[in-house]
Design a protein around this motif. Structure first.
Motif, PDB file in Angstrom:
ATOM      1  N   ARG A  17       4.033   7.184  -9.503  1.00  0.00           N
ATOM      2  CA  ARG A  17       2.785   7.630  -8.892  1.00  0.00           C
ATOM      3  C   ARG A  17       2.996   8.786  -7.934  1.00  0.00           C
ATOM      4  O   ARG A  17       2.173   9.698  -7.846  1.00  0.00           O
ATOM      5  CB  ARG A  17       2.125   6.454  -8.181  1.00  0.00           C
ATOM      6  CG  ARG A  17       0.744   6.766  -7.627  1.00  0.00           C
ATOM      7  CD  ARG A  17       0.084   5.533  -7.065  1.00  0.00           C
ATOM      8  NE  ARG A  17      -0.159   4.554  -8.120  1.00  0.00           N
ATOM      9  CZ  ARG A  17      -0.672   3.346  -7.896  1.00  0.00           C
ATOM     10  NH1 ARG A  17      -0.961   2.960  -6.674  1.00  0.00           N
ATOM     11  NH2 ARG A  17      -0.874   2.516  -8.897  1.00  0.00           N
ATOM     12  N   ARG A  18       4.095   8.797  -7.194  1.00  0.00           N
ATOM     13  CA  ARG A  18       4.341   9.870  -6.237  1.00  0.00           C
ATOM     14  C   ARG A  18       4.546  11.216  -6.929  1.00  0.00           C
ATOM     15  O   ARG A  18       4.050  12.248  -6.466  1.00  0.00           O
ATOM     16  CB  ARG A  18       5.562   9.532  -5.386  1.00  0.00           C
ATOM     17  CG  ARG A  18       5.316   8.398  -4.409  1.00  0.00           C
ATOM     18  CD  ARG A  18       6.512   8.190  -3.516  1.00  0.00           C
ATOM     19  NE  ARG A  18       6.269   7.123  -2.550  1.00  0.00           N
ATOM     20  CZ  ARG A  18       7.155   6.730  -1.627  1.00  0.00           C
ATOM     21  NH1 ARG A  18       8.354   7.320  -1.574  1.00  0.00           N
ATOM     22  NH2 ARG A  18       6.851   5.765  -0.796  1.00  0.00           N
TER      23      ARG A  18
ATOM     24  N   PHE B 150       1.256  12.389  -8.181  1.00  0.00           N
ATOM     25  CA  PHE B 150       0.470  12.876  -7.045  1.00  0.00           C
ATOM     26  C   PHE B 150       0.917  14.279  -6.641  1.00  0.00           C
ATOM     27  O   PHE B 150       0.083  15.149  -6.364  1.00  0.00           O
ATOM     28  CB  PHE B 150       0.625  11.904  -5.868  1.00  0.00           C
ATOM     29  CG  PHE B 150      -0.089  12.345  -4.618  1.00  0.00           C
ATOM     30  CD1 PHE B 150      -1.425  12.055  -4.426  1.00  0.00           C
ATOM     31  CD2 PHE B 150       0.578  13.065  -3.640  1.00  0.00           C
ATOM     32  CE1 PHE B 150      -2.090  12.455  -3.286  1.00  0.00           C
ATOM     33  CE2 PHE B 150      -0.069  13.481  -2.485  1.00  0.00           C
ATOM     34  CZ  PHE B 150      -1.413  13.174  -2.309  1.00  0.00           C
TER      35      PHE B 150
ATOM     36  N   SER C 212      -6.494  14.379  -0.852  1.00  0.00           N
ATOM     37  CA  SER C 212      -5.381  13.443  -1.048  1.00  0.00           C
ATOM     38  C   SER C 212      -5.883  12.022  -1.269  1.00  0.00           C
ATOM     39  O   SER C 212      -5.355  11.288  -2.118  1.00  0.00           O
ATOM     40  CB  SER C 212      -4.451  13.487   0.177  1.00  0.00           C
ATOM     41  OG  SER C 212      -3.946  14.788   0.375  1.00  0.00           O
TER      42      SER C 212
ATOM     43  N   TRP D 233      -5.177   9.913  -4.725  1.00  0.00           N
ATOM     44  CA  TRP D 233      -4.493   8.616  -4.693  1.00  0.00           C
ATOM     45  C   TRP D 233      -5.332   7.527  -5.370  1.00  0.00           C
ATOM     46  O   TRP D 233      -4.801   6.642  -6.037  1.00  0.00           O
ATOM     47  CB  TRP D 233      -4.184   8.242  -3.257  1.00  0.00           C
ATOM     48  CG  TRP D 233      -3.182   7.133  -3.150  1.00  0.00           C
ATOM     49  CD1 TRP D 233      -3.399   5.835  -2.808  1.00  0.00           C
ATOM     50  CD2 TRP D 233      -1.781   7.227  -3.412  1.00  0.00           C
ATOM     51  NE1 TRP D 233      -2.244   5.131  -2.834  1.00  0.00           N
ATOM     52  CE2 TRP D 233      -1.215   5.945  -3.207  1.00  0.00           C
ATOM     53  CE3 TRP D 233      -0.947   8.273  -3.801  1.00  0.00           C
ATOM     54  CZ2 TRP D 233       0.130   5.692  -3.363  1.00  0.00           C
ATOM     55  CZ3 TRP D 233       0.400   8.015  -3.971  1.00  0.00           C
ATOM     56  CH2 TRP D 233       0.924   6.742  -3.754  1.00  0.00           C
TER      57      TRP D 233
END
Length: 582
Positions: free
Chosen positions: A511-512, A515, A564, A568
């Motif tokens: 996920r990071r 992102f 952001s 997310w």
């Protein structure tokens, strides 16, 4: 071809020949630093050097390309040509990449410098506002900047950031390493994001410009509405011909809030020496002033001056004077003549009584510096116009020499900074001045009250401060609103890219990393929109004390915060569900 393996092979072959890096470099006509880079795997030699390098190392060209010894000397010609072609292509790609990255670093450096300048302008605006100075770096005040046109400089700085940023993105776009960013594939959504950022910056710039404009008006208010003050009796009925103690006079002279101070002291005088009993010879009125303006309607240009003389001597203690034209003609004096005057001062036996008496002060010799026709030109406060005008501080010094308590006859001034009026009033109160009380009659002639004409200034300043405070009260809510706008816009525009996110997750990206990919995409768009919006705001509305830079910085931070949060949330999409829909 592995650059680490290639470098190790060169090192082993060189050592097998018993050569140093310098010796090898001399043979192939390069620097020893270049050989060191090859051996450390930093880069590859130019294609033209490969053949002499292989010959110097005692290996074949194919062995150099393969970075290993080949026990079978016979190889296919086509295979050798293919290896050489691959090596040449890889070398050219790396050279092209190094040149491209050098250009990217230059462009990003210029972009960062421009952004830092715009941020510093906003920070400078905040710092100047906290110090009470409302002319920031871009105020355009004389001497406030080292360039001639601050607004144009701001605009060009913004254009520089846009062009450099766009150039850097274009060069990076040509590299396959960042092809994950899909700006080019989503042109409409990218354009909408940029336009939304420009709109938000424009609205915030309007908001901050309103605050800055009111602050500038407040800063200029003391000049637009000057606050005058004068010393009077306690009931305010008289402001001339009164008795102002020397302590109060000195306090006004020392105060940083007092500007254009005008004072005078009235004496009686006679030419030469006055003999007791012959009071008719004490027929002159002598006025001690610290500037020509203290006389009222008399101007410096009205005085006929002796050569090299002007009104500046009134501020000191020189033995010079200005006489009335009537007295000048009656006595037959000439400019530059020395005249002797016997000065007598007024006093009261009881400070509560207005009854006046006179006593001799000093006999002083004065040089005639000029004469003036006072017919109809003296201030209405003088019942009888003065015959002789001398320096105020010269008379005050005579009082001190004779040990006589000094009293000024009037004092008026302008506040140097009306915005500090409360501090000024507190200082005057500590000095001993009282407020005017018109309901209590006072005939004592004591100059103990201070009358300040500040009603119009306080009314206007209060209105401006109320407007500024009201507008500022909405500032935190405005920032929260910008965060919400960034959140909603990003959430709506990126709904169609859920499948793309799911596919990235399905190939193993956590996920990071996902992102980061999408955040870099949005950061590029936000910076472009913010800078373009700031430049557009300056061109349309003008600049107010750095509010344009401050608006851009705040919009960028708040919008990215909302952005952001939306990213997310979008990344929580179910991978299996998104793939099934796709």
């Amino acid at each position: 071809m592995d650059n680490i393996k290639f470098g190790r092979f060169i090192r082993e072959s060189r050592q097998a020949k018993g050569m140093t890096q310098k010796q090898l470099a001399e043979k192939i006509h390069v620097s020893d630093k270049a050989v060191s880079k090859w051996e450390n795997g930093v880069g590859f030699p130019d294609i033209k050097i490969l053949e002499p390098l292989a010959k110097s190392l005692g290996v074949s060209l194919l062995e150099l390309m393969q970075s290993e010894r080949n026990e079978e000397p016979e190889i296919d010609r086509q295979e050798a040509e293919q290896i050489v072609a691959q090596t040449i292509s890889q070398s050219r790609q790396e050279d092209e990449w190094r040149r491209r990255m050098w250009k990217v670093k230059v462009l990003l450096g210029a972009c960062i410098c421009g952004v830092l300048y715009l941020i510093c302008v906003g920070v400078g605006y905040l710092a100047g506002h906290r110090d009470g100075q409302f002319s920031g770096l871009l105020s355009g005040a004389a001497g406030g900047a080292w360039y001639e046109s601050p607004v144009l400089f701001y605009v060009w700085a913004g254009i520089l950031v846009i062009l450099c940023g766009a150039g850097a993105v274009y060069l990076l776009w040509k590299n396959e390493s960042i092809r994950e960013v899909k700006i080019g594939r989503h042109r409409v959504k990218s354009l909408l994001t940029i336009l939304m950022d420009m709109l938000v910056v424009f609205l915030l710039h309007t908001y901050l410009s309103n605050i800055a404009n009111n602050e500038q008006q407040l800063a200029k208010l003391p000049k637009a509405i000057p606050v005058n003050a004068y010393v009077a009796t306690s009931d305010g009925s008289r402001q001339t011909g009164i008795f102002i103690r020397d302590k109060l006079v000195q306090g006004l002279l020392d105060s940083a809030y007092v500007d254009k101070l005008q004072m005078d002291v009235r004496l009686k005088a006679g030419v030469d020496r006055v003999i007791p009993g012959q009071w008719h010879t004490l027929d002159l009125y002598l006025e001690g002033v610290n500037c020509v303006e203290a006389l009222g309607c008399i101007k410096e240009s009205d005085v006929v001056w002796n050569t090299g003389e002007d009104a500046s001597f009134l501020q000191g203690t020189e033995g010079k004077c200005i006489v009335s034209k009537k007295l000048f003609d009656r006595k037959g004096w000439k400019l530059g003549d020395q005249v002797t005057l016997c000065e007598w001062y007024y006093y009261r036996e009881d400070e509560r009584s207005p009854e006046l008496f006179a006593n001799p002060l000093q006999t002083v010799e004065y040089e005639i510096a000029g004469y003036v026709d006072m017919t109809g030109k003296w201030d209405e406060r003088f019942v009888v116009p003065p015959d002789v005008i001398v320096p105020f501080h010269a008379v005050r010094a005579s009082y001190a020499e004779e040990g006589i308590p000094f009293f000024a006859s009037s004092a008026s001034f302008v506040l140097s900074d009306a915005l500090c009026i409360n501090a000024f009033k507190q200082e005057m109160k500590e000095l001993g001045f009282k407020s005017v009380s018109p309901t209590v009659p006072d005939n004592s002639l004591n100059g103990v009250a201070l009358h300040v004409n500040d009603a119009a200034f306080i009314r206007t300043a209060g209105h401006l401060r109320q407007v500024i405070d009201t507008v500022r009260a909405f500032f935190p809510f405005l920032l929260v609103l910008i965060v919400g706008v960034g959140y909603l816009v990003t959430l709506l525009l990126l709904q169609s890219r859920k499948n793309e996110m799911a596919l990235l997750r399905s190939i193993g990206l956590n996920r990071r990393k996902c992102f980061r990919i999408f955040f870099v995409d949005q950061v590029t768009l936000v910076i472009t929109g913010v800078v373009a919006g700031s430049v557009l705001s300056v061109l349309i509305q003008g600049n107010y004390g750095g509010s344009s830079a401050l608006a851009g910085v705040l919009v960028g931070i708040c919008y990215l915060a909302g952005n952001s949060l939306a990213l997310w949330k979008l990344l929580k999409v179910s991978v299996m569900e998104a793939l099934f829909v796709a």
